[in-house]
Scaffold this active site. Structure first.
Site, PDB file in Angstrom:
ATOM      1  N   HIS A 114      27.166  15.550  11.113  1.00 51.12           N
ATOM      2  CA  HIS A 114      26.304  16.729  11.118  1.00 51.12           C
ATOM      3  C   HIS A 114      26.098  17.296  12.520  1.00 51.12           C
ATOM      4  O   HIS A 114      25.798  18.471  12.678  1.00 51.12           O
ATOM      5  CB  HIS A 114      24.935  16.392  10.526  1.00 51.12           C
ATOM      6  CG  HIS A 114      25.016  15.787   9.156  1.00 51.12           C
ATOM      7  ND1 HIS A 114      25.459  16.478   8.061  1.00 51.12           N
ATOM      8  CD2 HIS A 114      24.713  14.534   8.717  1.00 51.12           C
ATOM      9  CE1 HIS A 114      25.428  15.687   6.988  1.00 51.12           C
ATOM     10  NE2 HIS A 114      24.978  14.505   7.364  1.00 51.12           N
TER      11      HIS A 114
ATOM     12  N   HIS B   6      20.837  15.958  20.675  1.00 54.21           N
ATOM     13  CA  HIS B   6      21.921  16.427  19.810  1.00 54.21           C
ATOM     14  C   HIS B   6      21.919  17.957  19.823  1.00 54.21           C
ATOM     15  O   HIS B   6      21.017  18.581  20.377  1.00 54.21           O
ATOM     16  CB  HIS B   6      21.772  15.877  18.385  1.00 54.21           C
ATOM     17  CG  HIS B   6      20.512  16.306  17.717  1.00 54.21           C
ATOM     18  ND1 HIS B   6      19.338  15.570  17.750  1.00 54.21           N
ATOM     19  CD2 HIS B   6      20.213  17.418  16.986  1.00 54.21           C
ATOM     20  CE1 HIS B   6      18.390  16.202  17.074  1.00 54.21           C
ATOM     21  NE2 HIS B   6      18.897  17.332  16.612  1.00 54.21           N
TER      22      HIS B   6
ATOM     23  N   HIS C 160      22.902  21.976  17.993  1.00 53.92           N
ATOM     24  CA  HIS C 160      23.078  22.842  16.837  1.00 53.92           C
ATOM     25  C   HIS C 160      23.724  24.147  17.297  1.00 53.92           C
ATOM     26  O   HIS C 160      23.324  24.717  18.321  1.00 53.92           O
ATOM     27  CB  HIS C 160      21.734  23.147  16.167  1.00 53.92           C
ATOM     28  CG  HIS C 160      21.051  21.946  15.608  1.00 53.92           C
ATOM     29  ND1 HIS C 160      21.261  21.490  14.327  1.00 53.92           N
ATOM     30  CD2 HIS C 160      20.164  21.082  16.174  1.00 53.92           C
ATOM     31  CE1 HIS C 160      20.526  20.409  14.115  1.00 53.92           C
ATOM     32  NE2 HIS C 160      19.848  20.139  15.227  1.00 53.92           N
TER      33      HIS C 160
ATOM     34  N   HIS D 183      18.450  19.571  21.181  1.00 50.04           N
ATOM     35  CA  HIS D 183      17.184  18.974  20.760  1.00 50.04           C
ATOM     36  C   HIS D 183      17.074  17.580  21.368  1.00 50.04           C
ATOM     37  O   HIS D 183      17.837  16.676  21.007  1.00 50.04           O
ATOM     38  CB  HIS D 183      17.100  18.882  19.232  1.00 50.04           C
ATOM     39  CG  HIS D 183      16.842  20.181  18.553  1.00 50.04           C
ATOM     40  ND1 HIS D 183      17.044  20.383  17.204  1.00 50.04           N
ATOM     41  CD2 HIS D 183      16.379  21.368  19.045  1.00 50.04           C
ATOM     42  CE1 HIS D 183      16.709  21.629  16.896  1.00 50.04           C
ATOM     43  NE2 HIS D 183      16.307  22.246  17.998  1.00 50.04           N
TER      44      HIS D 183
ATOM     45  N   THR E 218      14.518  18.753  11.296  1.00 49.45           N
ATOM     46  CA  THR E 218      15.234  19.894  10.714  1.00 49.45           C
ATOM     47  C   THR E 218      16.376  19.460   9.812  1.00 49.45           C
ATOM     48  O   THR E 218      17.142  20.291   9.336  1.00 49.45           O
ATOM     49  CB  THR E 218      15.778  20.823  11.816  1.00 49.45           C
ATOM     50  OG1 THR E 218      16.754  20.111  12.587  1.00 49.45           O
ATOM     51  CG2 THR E 218      14.660  21.318  12.721  1.00 49.45           C
ATOM     52  N   THR E 219      16.501  18.158   9.603  1.00 49.53           N
ATOM     53  CA  THR E 219      17.498  17.613   8.692  1.00 49.53           C
ATOM     54  C   THR E 219      16.800  16.625   7.751  1.00 49.53           C
ATOM     55  O   THR E 219      15.725  16.124   8.059  1.00 49.53           O
ATOM     56  CB  THR E 219      18.611  16.876   9.466  1.00 49.53           C
ATOM     57  OG1 THR E 219      18.023  15.871  10.294  1.00 49.53           O
ATOM     58  CG2 THR E 219      19.401  17.842  10.335  1.00 49.53           C
TER      59      THR E 219
END
Length: 253
Positions: free
Chosen positions: A91, A116, A118, A135, A202-203
């Protein structure tokens, strides 16, 4: 109130998600994606522990342009250069850090666990999403979580990000050590004036109670660096979530 067994299950799922070398969904085995029948609109239906993705009222990301208060939040990032372990969990690309780096927010201390990415940014500002966001995920001694979001926009290349781009696994892979050291401070803007609010992961499992900080100042990365990470990550941004009357503090002008 939820039973002890249920709370334990939620904590284990959260720990697994937040970044340790094990696969993030090992606790439930539920598979999720960013599109289609396993995409964000369906996360809350995929497993019982993902229910907050559908029913939660303090979800992230949000549009920061909806700020309903202005104020200065004292925040200090004391990040240390050191060895890194990098992984691709299917992801995102994530870098795990050894102990020693800290975030101080409102007098509370949090240890940096991982960072990580996005593409594009999950958060928006008045509808605008940046090409990428980092993040930084932290945890306090009591177990509470704090995230610092940093927007990237196209410009000069970032030397610390370059190390990540070179090492990033193109396919899913568990954490492995990287010979190069990384200075997380090199991924931060010069100013840490931040938006501040209470939100969620957010996941999946979309757990709430996360202390969110998003820097107003941005960092640059070259178009090639952003494109290289996007080629690995794809579009891995959750849709914006409603504010639902939460306090959202803007850093002001």
């Amino acid at each position: 109130m939820p039973g002890v067994a249920h709370m334990k299950k939620m904590v284990l799922a959260l720990i697994a998600l937040l970044g340790m070398p094990a696969a993030p969904l090992a606790a439930s085995g539920a598979h999720w994606t960013y599109e289609g029948h396993e995409g964000p609109e369906h996360w809350g239906e995929l497993a019982p522990e993902f229910m907050q993705c559908r029913s939660g009222k303090m979800q992230s990301p949000i549009d920061l342009g909806l700020a309903n208060a202005t104020g200065h939040i004292d925040i200090w990032a004391n990040y240390q250069e050191g060895p890194m372990a990098i992984l691709n969990n299917g992801h995102t690309v994530q870098i795990n850090f050894p102990s020693g780096s800290r975030l101080i927010s409102g007098g509370r201390e949090y240890e940096l666990l991982q960072v990580h990415f996005h593409t594009p940014s999950e958060e928006a500002v008045n509808g605008k999403r940046y090409p990428m966001v980092a993040h930084f995920v932290h945890k306090s001694a009591s177990g509470s979580l704090a995230v610092l979001g940093v927007f990237f926009e196209e410009g000069p290349a970032n030397s610390e990000l370059a190390k990540i781009v070179v090492a990033a696994p193109k396919k899913e892979r568990e954490a492995f050590p990287v010979r190069a050291t990384l200075d997380p401070s090199g991924l931060l803007p010069s100013s840490l004036d931040v938006w501040r609010y209470q939100g969620s992961l957010t996941t999946p499992p979309c757990s709430e109670g996360v202390n969110w900080h998003v820097a107003k100042a941005t960092v640059t990365a070259s178009p090639e660096q952003i494109a290289a990470l996007h080629a690995i990550l794809g579009d891995n941004a959750r849709p914006l979530q409603p504010l639902n009357g939460r306090l959202l503090i803007s850093p002001g002008n």
